[in-house]
Write a protein that holds these residues in place. Sequence first.
Motif, PDB file in Angstrom:
ATOM      1  N   THR A  18       0.862  -1.187   0.000  1.00 15.96           N
ATOM      2  CA  THR A  18       0.000   0.000   0.000  1.00 15.96           C
ATOM      3  C   THR A  18       0.894   1.230   0.000  1.00 15.96           C
ATOM      4  O   THR A  18       1.953   1.247   0.626  1.00 15.96           O
ATOM      5  N   SER A  19       0.430   2.236  -0.668  1.00 15.91           N
ATOM      6  CA  SER A  19       1.198   3.477  -0.709  1.00 15.91           C
ATOM      7  C   SER A  19       1.027   4.215   0.617  1.00 15.91           C
ATOM      8  O   SER A  19       0.056   3.978   1.349  1.00 15.91           O
ATOM      9  N   PRO A  20       1.962   5.093   0.932  1.00 17.10           N
ATOM     10  CA  PRO A  20       1.840   5.844   2.197  1.00 17.10           C
ATOM     11  C   PRO A  20       0.541   6.647   2.291  1.00 17.10           C
ATOM     12  O   PRO A  20      -0.073   6.695   3.362  1.00 17.10           O
TER      13      PRO A  20
ATOM     14  N   VAL B  85      -2.361   6.180   5.168  1.00 19.53           N
ATOM     15  CA  VAL B  85      -2.870   7.273   6.005  1.00 19.53           C
ATOM     16  C   VAL B  85      -4.389   7.340   5.900  1.00 19.53           C
ATOM     17  O   VAL B  85      -5.087   7.519   6.902  1.00 19.53           O
ATOM     18  N   ASN B  86      -4.922   7.158   4.692  1.00 22.11           N
ATOM     19  CA  ASN B  86      -6.374   7.168   4.517  1.00 22.11           C
ATOM     20  C   ASN B  86      -7.034   6.029   5.281  1.00 22.11           C
ATOM     21  O   ASN B  86      -8.091   6.201   5.897  1.00 22.11           O
ATOM     22  N   GLN B  87      -6.415   4.861   5.246  1.00 21.73           N
ATOM     23  CA  GLN B  87      -6.968   3.715   5.977  1.00 21.73           C
ATOM     24  C   GLN B  87      -6.932   3.965   7.490  1.00 21.73           C
ATOM     25  O   GLN B  87      -7.879   3.618   8.201  1.00 21.73           O
ATOM     26  N   VAL B  88      -5.847   4.548   7.953  1.00 20.24           N
ATOM     27  CA  VAL B  88      -5.738   4.851   9.390  1.00 20.24           C
ATOM     28  C   VAL B  88      -6.812   5.855   9.796  1.00 20.24           C
ATOM     29  O   VAL B  88      -7.467   5.693  10.832  1.00 20.24           O
ATOM     30  N   GLN B  89      -7.016   6.884   8.987  1.00 18.61           N
ATOM     31  CA  GLN B  89      -8.050   7.879   9.298  1.00 18.61           C
ATOM     32  C   GLN B  89      -9.435   7.246   9.295  1.00 18.61           C
ATOM     33  O   GLN B  89     -10.261   7.557  10.156  1.00 18.61           O
ATOM     34  N   THR B  90      -9.695   6.349   8.359  1.00 16.85           N
ATOM     35  CA  THR B  90     -10.986   5.663   8.300  1.00 16.85           C
ATOM     36  C   THR B  90     -11.207   4.827   9.556  1.00 16.85           C
ATOM     37  O   THR B  90     -12.294   4.838  10.141  1.00 16.85           O
TER      38      THR B  90
END
Length: 67
Positions: A4-6, A10-15
């Motif tokens: 996964t790209s950085p 980050v988007n997954q972590v925010q979700t």
Amino acid sequence: MAKTSPSEFVNQVQTEAKKIVWPTGRETIMTAIMVVIMTSLLGIFFFGIDTFFGAIVQWLLSLASGR
């Protein structure tokens, strides 16, 4: 395993962070009070057990020394 790209990471972590349900202030206070009560009860219990077994050991030692 797929890379996964950085930015996707980050988007997954925010979700995932948006799914977190924090306890209310009242829930936090009630939990803290319960922890204090339970640790106090356990402290009293173990103090009593320690005192009881300490008395037994002292009694056995006094028997062994012939006093």
